[in-house]
Motif scaffolding. Structure first.
Motif, PDB file in Angstrom:
ATOM      1  N   ALA A 297       0.853  -1.191   0.000  1.00 16.27           N
ATOM      2  CA  ALA A 297       0.000   0.000   0.000  1.00 16.27           C
ATOM      3  C   ALA A 297       0.884   1.234   0.000  1.00 16.27           C
ATOM      4  O   ALA A 297       1.971   1.230   0.585  1.00 16.27           O
ATOM      5  N   ASP A 298       0.440   2.277  -0.664  1.00 25.66           N
ATOM      6  CA  ASP A 298       1.107   3.569  -0.623  1.00 25.66           C
ATOM      7  C   ASP A 298       0.422   4.436   0.419  1.00 25.66           C
ATOM      8  O   ASP A 298      -0.812   4.552   0.425  1.00 25.66           O
ATOM      9  N   ILE A 299       1.203   5.031   1.296  1.00 25.87           N
ATOM     10  CA  ILE A 299       0.664   5.943   2.309  1.00 25.87           C
ATOM     11  C   ILE A 299       1.217   7.328   2.021  1.00 25.87           C
ATOM     12  O   ILE A 299       2.414   7.568   2.182  1.00 25.87           O
ATOM     13  N   PRO A 300       0.396   8.258   1.602  1.00 24.23           N
ATOM     14  CA  PRO A 300       0.882   9.613   1.300  1.00 24.23           C
ATOM     15  C   PRO A 300       1.089  10.427   2.573  1.00 24.23           C
ATOM     16  O   PRO A 300       0.463  10.170   3.608  1.00 24.23           O
ATOM     17  N   ALA A 301       1.989  11.393   2.502  1.00 25.74           N
ATOM     18  CA  ALA A 301       2.251  12.248   3.664  1.00 25.74           C
ATOM     19  C   ALA A 301       2.962  13.506   3.225  1.00 25.74           C
ATOM     20  O   ALA A 301       3.639  13.541   2.195  1.00 25.74           O
ATOM     21  N   ASN A 302       2.800  14.538   4.031  1.00 24.15           N
ATOM     22  CA  ASN A 302       3.541  15.780   3.827  1.00 24.15           C
ATOM     23  C   ASN A 302       4.934  15.704   4.436  1.00 24.15           C
ATOM     24  O   ASN A 302       5.833  16.456   4.037  1.00 24.15           O
ATOM     25  N   LEU A 303       5.092  14.816   5.421  1.00 24.26           N
ATOM     26  CA  LEU A 303       6.379  14.673   6.101  1.00 24.26           C
ATOM     27  C   LEU A 303       6.568  13.216   6.499  1.00 24.26           C
ATOM     28  O   LEU A 303       5.645  12.577   7.020  1.00 24.26           O
ATOM     29  N   VAL A 304       7.773  12.693   6.252  1.00 26.47           N
ATOM     30  CA  VAL A 304       8.142  11.336   6.671  1.00 26.47           C
ATOM     31  C   VAL A 304       9.333  11.453   7.611  1.00 26.47           C
ATOM     32  O   VAL A 304      10.337  12.111   7.291  1.00 26.47           O
ATOM     33  N   VAL A 305       9.225  10.829   8.793  1.00 24.50           N
ATOM     34  CA  VAL A 305      10.321  10.827   9.770  1.00 24.50           C
ATOM     35  C   VAL A 305      10.777   9.393   9.979  1.00 24.50           C
ATOM     36  O   VAL A 305       9.991   8.534  10.385  1.00 24.50           O
ATOM     37  N   ASP A 306      12.041   9.142   9.706  1.00 24.36           N
ATOM     38  CA  ASP A 306      12.612   7.812   9.907  1.00 24.36           C
ATOM     39  C   ASP A 306      13.134   7.703  11.338  1.00 24.36           C
ATOM     40  O   ASP A 306      14.118   8.337  11.710  1.00 24.36           O
ATOM     41  N   ALA A 307      12.455   6.885  12.140  1.00 28.31           N
ATOM     42  CA  ALA A 307      12.882   6.589  13.511  1.00 28.31           C
ATOM     43  C   ALA A 307      13.043   5.084  13.662  1.00 28.31           C
ATOM     44  O   ALA A 307      12.717   4.515  14.706  1.00 28.31           O
TER      45      ALA A 307
END
Length: 462
Positions: A170-180
């Motif tokens: 699935a594709d999840i759209p976002a304005n910001l992605v934070v890799d933790a």
């Protein structure tokens, strides 16, 4: 199954990759600025504070430093009271802790340096439960982020692609992605796939390994302390140990050795290792205690820094935080508190960004945040690697002249620690990130160090 279409496209959305403590604290900050925060985690979260597969290190001692507890209470008001309801001990680190440092046992006295001690599982579960109560937050479990989505020009990250293990994606759209997502972050290869450089990496490895076992307090055992710390002493005394009280009237005992001097995981070997420390007090405490677990080993303890702040360009809409950027040797207890400081830094950067950009765009945030985060990381990184460089077996570069001089000076400070309540308290304030390491160089401390060096030189010349 996650359905990205159930949320309107006009919402401001953020994604956090990884649901460990760094990811949870990051998500809490993001609730101030975004309408929907999706936490993507490869594990399934337990309903109770129990062990989960993705955090093998949770079997071992985890110390949330005083500064970390302050930030946790700031982000989740009342959470320390919730931890108290679970029967977590409260430790005054100057009066309740027996600490064997470089030059003997540190003095004991009352102070304001207190924390609640608990298991990693209880801490993470409590934070996650508070976060789950926020309707802006969605948890996507048993899901693996496989790639970053981007705009056609690949100048901006626009979401993530997620695999659910059954070949469903699935594709999840976002304005910001934070890799933790921690030490195993795949962002370096994702950046290359988008046409960007991957960051330079610095690794400093003292080849420390540790083993832990959980115990029930012995019946009728009433010492005048609550926790024990027996430190190694470079260059030859490589072994250390910590006895740490947690909820449920339990101890976690973690034994460690530098330079591949790893503690055994069989019962007899574990006890013999405890007895071989610079003091046998941990052994004396546990030899008649009831074991509650098997013995767990952990050896992935290298300091690992990815220099995202040095990249000439980053795609917009992508940030990295926690161990995905900098993972420390865990023996120094800095990881969770540094992650909390990173979350505060994110809050400050987002606040500045959105006050400067009236239309709410995030252009420039990625590089600015990584640069600000690198400043936060610098002190704990120097402390951790500086101590690891004391061991001749350490690999991953050599200390420069400034580091060597600082090591020699701090060694003299740590020798004074056994005889000075002032220096022991200052040491704990720096260790708990309440004061910067530069506090060791204040005139009063410097004069004591100078007198000690002169005294040692006079004794050696006789």
């Amino acid at each position: 199954m996650f359905d990205s279409q159930i949320y309107p496209l006009t919402e401001k959305k953020a994604i956090v990759i990884g649901g460990s403590i760094a990811g949870l604290l990051t998500a809490q900050v993001l609730t101030k600025y975004f309408d929907r925060i999706t936490i993507v985690e490869r594990d399934r979260f337990p309903d109770q504070p129990k062990q989960r597969q993705g955090i093998p290190q949770a079997h071992h001692v985890h110390v949330l430093l005083i500064r970390g507890q302050q930030i946790l209470e700031q982000l989740f008001p009342g959470i320390m009271a919730e931890l108290a309801d679970w029967g977590t001990p409260i430790i005054n680190w100057t009066s309740d802790c027996l600490w064997l440092g470089f030059n003997g046992w540190s003095p004991r006295f009352g102070s304001n340096l207190s924390t609640r001690t608990c298991s990693r599982n209880l801490l993470e579960w409590t934070i996650r439960r508070r976060l789950a109560a926020n309707e802006r937050v969605v948890f996507v479990q048993a899901a693996q982020v496989t790639s970053l989505l981007s705009n056609p020009s690949k100048t901006s990250v626009t979401g993530v692609q997620v695999s659910f293990g059954n070949e469903t994606k699935a594709d999840i759209p976002a304005n910001l992605v934070v890799d933790a997502s921690g030490r195993n972050s795949r962002t370096p290869e994702w950046l290359q796939a988008l046409g960007y450089e991957s960051p330079q990496e610095t690794v400093v490895n003292s080849f420390l390994g540790y083993a832990s076992r959980w115990y029930h307090l012995p019946e009728g055992f009433q010492p005048d302390w609550q926790t024990l710390i027996i430190w190694p002493k470079p260059p030859n005394k490589t072994r250390s140990g910590m006895l740490y009280p947690v909820e449920g009237n339990r101890w976690i005992v973690t034994l460690a050795g530098v330079g591949r001097d790893y503690p055994p995981t069989d019962e007899a070997g574990f006890l013999d290792f405890a007895r071989s420390l610079r003091s046998p007090m941990i052994y004396e405490a546990i030899k008649d205690a009831q074991p509650l677990s098997s013995i767990f080993a952990y050896k992935r303890t290298e300091n690992h820094l990815r220099h995202y702040e040095k990249l000439s360009k980053l795609p917009e809409g992508l940030l990295l935080i926690g161990d995905a950027v900098c993972a420390f040797n865990p023996i120094y207890g800095q990881g969770m508190t540094t992650a909390a400081l990173g979350a505060l830094t994110l809050d400050e950067c987002l606040s500045k960004q959105l006050s400067d950009q009236s239309d709410g765009n995030l252009i420039g945030l990625s590089r600015y945040f990584q640069q600000q985060l690198s400043k936060v990381i610098s002190s704990p990184w120097l402390m951790s690697t500086g101590e690891d460089f004391r061991w001749p077996t350490t690999e991953g570069g050599k200390p420069d002249l400034i580091t060597k001089l600082t090591q020699q000076y701090l060694y003299q400070v740590f020798l004074l620690q056994a005889n000075s309540a002032q220096i022991h308290e200052l040491f704990l304030e720096v260790l708990n990130m309440l004061k910067p390491p530069s506090a060791f160089f204040q005139p009063g401390i410097f004069i004591q160090v100078l007198k000690q060096v002169i005294q040692i030189q006079n004794q050696e010349s006789k």
